[in-house]
Design a protein around this motif. Structure first.
Motif, short mmCIF file in Angstrom:
data_model
loop_
_atom_site.label_atom_id
_atom_site.label_comp_id
_atom_site.label_asym_id
_atom_site.label_seq_id
_atom_site.Cartn_x
_atom_site.Cartn_y
_atom_site.Cartn_z
N LEU A 210 7.52 0.32 -9.23
CA LEU A 210 8.05 1.46 -8.48
C LEU A 210 8.57 1.02 -7.12
N SER A 211 7.82 0.15 -6.46
CA SER A 211 8.21 -0.43 -5.18
C SER A 211 7.30 -1.63 -4.95
N GLU A 212 7.38 -2.24 -3.78
CA GLU A 212 6.58 -3.42 -3.52
C GLU A 212 5.09 -3.14 -3.72
N ASN A 213 4.48 -3.85 -4.68
CA ASN A 213 3.03 -3.76 -4.98
C ASN A 213 2.61 -2.40 -5.55
N PHE A 214 3.55 -1.61 -6.04
CA PHE A 214 3.28 -0.26 -6.56
C PHE A 214 3.86 -0.16 -7.97
N TYR A 215 3.00 0.21 -8.95
CA TYR A 215 3.39 0.18 -10.36
C TYR A 215 2.95 1.46 -11.08
N VAL A 216 3.60 1.73 -12.22
CA VAL A 216 3.23 2.86 -13.05
C VAL A 216 2.68 2.36 -14.38
N ARG A 217 1.59 2.96 -14.83
CA ARG A 217 1.00 2.61 -16.12
C ARG A 217 1.71 3.39 -17.24
N GLN A 218 1.37 3.05 -18.47
CA GLN A 218 1.99 3.71 -19.62
C GLN A 218 1.73 5.20 -19.63
N ASP A 219 0.57 5.62 -19.11
CA ASP A 219 0.22 7.05 -19.16
C ASP A 219 0.76 7.85 -17.98
N GLY A 220 1.56 7.21 -17.13
CA GLY A 220 2.16 7.92 -16.00
C GLY A 220 1.35 7.87 -14.72
N THR A 221 0.09 7.40 -14.78
CA THR A 221 -0.68 7.24 -13.56
C THR A 221 -0.21 5.97 -12.85
N ARG A 222 -0.42 5.91 -11.53
CA ARG A 222 0.16 4.83 -10.75
C ARG A 222 -0.93 4.03 -10.02
N ALA A 223 -0.57 2.82 -9.62
CA ALA A 223 -1.54 1.97 -8.92
C ALA A 223 -0.83 1.11 -7.88
N PHE A 224 -1.37 1.14 -6.68
CA PHE A 224 -0.89 0.29 -5.58
C PHE A 224 -1.90 -0.82 -5.37
N TYR A 225 -1.42 -2.02 -5.05
CA TYR A 225 -2.29 -3.18 -4.86
C TYR A 225 -2.23 -3.60 -3.39
N PHE A 226 -3.36 -3.46 -2.69
CA PHE A 226 -3.39 -3.56 -1.24
C PHE A 226 -3.59 -4.99 -0.73
N SER A 227 -2.87 -5.32 0.32
CA SER A 227 -3.25 -6.44 1.18
C SER A 227 -4.16 -5.86 2.26
N THR A 228 -5.01 -6.69 2.84
CA THR A 228 -5.88 -6.21 3.90
C THR A 228 -5.06 -5.79 5.12
N ASP A 229 -3.92 -6.44 5.35
CA ASP A 229 -3.08 -6.08 6.50
C ASP A 229 -2.51 -4.67 6.35
N VAL A 230 -1.99 -4.36 5.16
CA VAL A 230 -1.44 -3.02 4.92
C VAL A 230 -2.52 -1.97 5.09
N LEU A 231 -3.70 -2.25 4.56
CA LEU A 231 -4.80 -1.28 4.63
C LEU A 231 -5.26 -1.05 6.06
N SER A 232 -5.45 -2.11 6.82
CA SER A 232 -5.91 -1.94 8.21
C SER A 232 -4.86 -1.20 9.04
N ASP A 233 -3.58 -1.48 8.80
CA ASP A 233 -2.52 -0.79 9.54
C ASP A 233 -2.58 0.72 9.30
N LEU A 234 -2.80 1.12 8.05
CA LEU A 234 -2.87 2.54 7.72
C LEU A 234 -4.02 3.22 8.46
N PHE A 235 -5.20 2.62 8.41
CA PHE A 235 -6.36 3.26 9.02
C PHE A 235 -6.29 3.24 10.54
N ILE A 236 -5.73 2.20 11.13
CA ILE A 236 -5.57 2.16 12.58
C ILE A 236 -4.60 3.24 13.04
N LYS A 237 -3.50 3.43 12.31
CA LYS A 237 -2.53 4.48 12.64
C LYS A 237 -3.16 5.87 12.55
#
Length: 278
Positions: A210-237
């Motif tokens: 779907l986009s960088e590190n973001f995918y869709v499964r066969q059943d339509g549910t989606r999954a993002f795969y986190f780096s620690t940098d992306v995760l910390s940036d989100l929570f700090i913001k």
């Protein structure tokens, strides 16, 4: 890569898993993303797809998470000054975290919510469901105000286990900000989710990105795969302080196929600033 084994047999590290040359090539060749039309359709049908997931799998798909109290001792720490501890479990599914925790921590009160109305109904139908200890409700944390069901700044802890990865990246920050409102000053978010270069990420065939590190499964549910940098940036913001933010992984063996499978998660703790009142 510096590694340290934790009590559960997982290895913790500050760095993402090194890829093999074949894995690097596979990711490099998977450049084409799903069309905007299909992506919009997946977003509009996200609740329906998760509801169908629970309709197909009932309460049988996920195992009870008995590991949570081992990895996050705060969940069973004694309450202070005789005050009952309160927890918000975001993305509770059918109760695989809720019910083991009720057994492990008799003093805790748990608010729990999920995107899927069917999942919430399964929680309420469990033989151990007790409104005196559990408040289960349906909620879309990307847009719904949690304080419609929970008093603002009232819960001591929030658990987010494999839930943020199912949310569109554009809506992750708003989701975390909504959680911030419910958490008391000094309270903790306890977090585990899919990490960058997890085996599940590398298994996706072309046509699922779907986009960088973001995918869709066969059943339509989606999954993002986190780096620690992306995760910390989100929570700090969103206003949080980072307490712990690491990769955890181990090699699991598929004896039937003779494969060694690298599982990678991110495991973290974030705290709400004590000076904040909302």
């Amino acid at each position: 890569m510096e590694k340290e084994k934790d009590g559960g047999g997982w290895v913790t590290t500050k760095q993402p898993r090194d890829l093999t040359e074949a894995e690097k090539q596979k990711l490099a060749e998977d450049e084409t993303c799903v069309s905007d039309f299909k992506q919009n359709k997946l977003e509009l049908e996200a609740k329906k797809n998760w509801d169908l997931f629970y309709k197909r799998n009932s309460t049988n798909f996920f195992k009870d998470r008995h590991w949570t109290t081992r990895e996050f001792e705060e969940l069973i720490a004694e309450s202070r000054e005789g005050k009952q501890k309160s927890l918000l479990e975001v993305g509770c599914g059918v109760g695989n975290t809720v019910y083991p925790l009720l057994d492990a921590s008799p003093e805790i009160f748990i608010h729990c919510c999920d995107f899927s109305p069917r999942a919430v109904q399964f929680v309420k139908e469990h033989s151990a469901y007790d409104p005196a200890r559990v408040n289960a409700f349906q909620c879309d944390i990307t847009c719904d105000d949690l304080t419609n069901n929970i008093a603002a700044s009232s819960v001591d802890m929030v658990t987010m286990f494999f839930v943020l990865s199912a949310i569109h990246p554009d809506k992750m920050l708003q989701s975390i900000q909504n959680i911030y409102k419910a958490l008391c000053p000094g309270g903790l978010v306890l977090f585990r989710d899919y990490g960058l270069h997890d085996h599940a990420m590398l298994r996706f065939s072309k046509g699922h990105k779907l986009s960088e590190n973001f995918y869709v499964r066969q059943d339509g549910t989606r999954a993002f795969y986190f780096s620690t940098d992306v995760l910390s940036d989100l929570f700090i913001k969103a206003g949080f302080d980072v307490v712990v933010n690491e990769y955890v992984y181990r090699e699991t063996v598929n004896k039937k196929e003779g494969l060694s499978v690298p599982r990678v998660f991110v495991q973290s703790k974030f705290s709400k600033k004590i000076a904040e009142n909302s």
